[in-house]
Scaffold this motif. Sequence first.
Motif, PDB file in Angstrom:
ATOM      1  N   VAL A  36       0.851  -1.182   0.000  1.00 58.56           N
ATOM      2  CA  VAL A  36       0.000   0.000   0.000  1.00 58.56           C
ATOM      3  C   VAL A  36       0.890   1.236   0.000  1.00 58.56           C
ATOM      4  CG1 VAL A  36      -1.743   1.312   1.280  1.00 58.56           C
ATOM      5  CG2 VAL A  36      -1.881  -1.185   1.187  1.00 58.56           C
ATOM      6  N   VAL A  37       0.568   2.186  -0.843  1.00 59.24           N
ATOM      7  CA  VAL A  37       1.340   3.426  -0.918  1.00 59.24           C
ATOM      8  C   VAL A  37       1.068   4.262   0.329  1.00 59.24           C
ATOM      9  CG1 VAL A  37       1.701   5.557  -2.214  1.00 59.24           C
ATOM     10  CG2 VAL A  37       1.277   3.406  -3.438  1.00 59.24           C
ATOM     11  N   ILE A  96       6.745   5.710  -1.528  1.00 64.70           N
ATOM     12  CA  ILE A  96       7.060   4.774  -0.449  1.00 64.70           C
ATOM     13  C   ILE A  96       5.887   3.814  -0.296  1.00 64.70           C
ATOM     14  CG2 ILE A  96       7.593   4.502   2.002  1.00 64.70           C
ATOM     15  CD1 ILE A  96       8.890   7.256   1.914  1.00 64.70           C
ATOM     16  N   ILE A  97       6.200   2.524  -0.288  1.00 63.74           N
ATOM     17  CA  ILE A  97       5.183   1.470  -0.235  1.00 63.74           C
ATOM     18  C   ILE A  97       5.372   0.652   1.035  1.00 63.74           C
ATOM     19  CG2 ILE A  97       4.316  -0.612  -1.379  1.00 63.74           C
ATOM     20  CD1 ILE A  97       5.501   0.574  -4.015  1.00 63.74           C
ATOM     21  N   ALA A  98       4.290   0.494   1.806  1.00 67.90           N
ATOM     22  CA  ALA A  98       4.288  -0.432   2.936  1.00 67.90           C
ATOM     23  C   ALA A  98       4.067  -1.836   2.402  1.00 67.90           C
ATOM     24  CB  ALA A  98       3.184  -0.062   3.917  1.00 67.90           C
ATOM     25  N   PHE A 153       9.121  -1.077   4.679  1.00 65.84           N
ATOM     26  CA  PHE A 153       8.677  -0.074   3.711  1.00 65.84           C
ATOM     27  C   PHE A 153       9.757   0.056   2.640  1.00 65.84           C
ATOM     28  CE2 PHE A 153       6.801   0.686   7.761  1.00 65.84           C
ATOM     29  CZ  PHE A 153       5.513   1.133   7.520  1.00 65.84           C
ATOM     30  N   VAL A 154       9.344   0.122   1.380  1.00 66.18           N
ATOM     31  CA  VAL A 154      10.302   0.261   0.290  1.00 66.18           C
ATOM     32  C   VAL A 154      10.116   1.619  -0.370  1.00 66.18           C
ATOM     33  CG1 VAL A 154       8.766  -0.944  -1.336  1.00 66.18           C
ATOM     34  CG2 VAL A 154      11.199  -0.768  -1.831  1.00 66.18           C
ATOM     35  N   ALA A 155      11.224   2.295  -0.627  1.00 68.09           N
ATOM     36  CA  ALA A 155      11.201   3.616  -1.258  1.00 68.09           C
ATOM     37  C   ALA A 155      11.816   3.536  -2.644  1.00 68.09           C
ATOM     38  CB  ALA A 155      11.958   4.622  -0.403  1.00 68.09           C
ATOM     39  N   VAL A 171      -0.970  -1.536  -4.430  1.00 69.36           N
ATOM     40  CA  VAL A 171      -0.203  -1.818  -5.644  1.00 69.36           C
ATOM     41  C   VAL A 171       0.225  -3.275  -5.643  1.00 69.36           C
ATOM     42  CG1 VAL A 171       0.623   0.553  -5.941  1.00 69.36           C
ATOM     43  CG2 VAL A 171       1.953  -1.041  -4.556  1.00 69.36           C
ATOM     44  N   THR A 172       0.433  -3.805  -6.828  1.00 73.78           N
ATOM     45  CA  THR A 172       0.896  -5.177  -6.976  1.00 73.78           C
ATOM     46  C   THR A 172       2.255  -5.182  -7.664  1.00 73.78           C
ATOM     47  OG1 THR A 172      -0.294  -5.390  -9.073  1.00 73.78           O
ATOM     48  CG2 THR A 172      -1.439  -6.100  -7.083  1.00 73.78           C
TER      49      THR A 172
END
Length: 226
Positions: free
Chosen positions: A84-85, A128-130, A137-139, A156-157
Amino acid sequence: MPLTHPVVLALPFTERWLVQNSPARRVPSHGTDLFGGRYATDFVGVDERRRTAGERDWGTLFGTEPPERFFAFGRPILAPADGVVVAVHDGEPDHEARRSQLALVGYMLGQAQRARRGVGAIAGNHVIIALRDGSAFVALVHLRKGSLRVAVGDAVTTGQQVGSCGNSGNSTQPHVHVQVMDGPDPSVARGVPMAFRNYREWPAAGVGPRTVESGIPGEGAVVEPL
């Protein structure tokens, strides 16, 4: 509780990319733990000849160059995992690129000032995505102004385009900077180890390619998703 094993991601792009500032070479990979970047990796788009751009001129040697000249600029950047963003930042300009050592000197002298301005000045346009499992979290950093396709709260997938590669923030030529953190705010988060799955790698030594199921790409290698 801190993660004890790397978060394994898909590479966030198609085509071939050169690996720079790899944690396979050193940790912290960028020489600092600031902004959650302890294990971050930079990827610079290249062609089959390992070139980052197809043209050179006087600006290459002594000045600056337009970001549009570089293969990476405008390439799609994809979600490397389901999630999730939680943060989106847009509006930072894509500035001129600098391959010239002369141009780099002045730019590096301004790095401390950019750091004082905060995350936007360093990361530029970013997402940034959880991760779906809530572990980290990935940035995705240095995206092209106006290219972001997601908003806070979007699910997001893996493989979904979230933006395009740019040259915003603390960037000397178009590339994508990828990092995993233990929190959503890079100004206070700590970096988390990461690895990538299912890619082809041409090591810097020139041998290969080899197929990697899960690993950390080496410094100077070229990688391409399978």
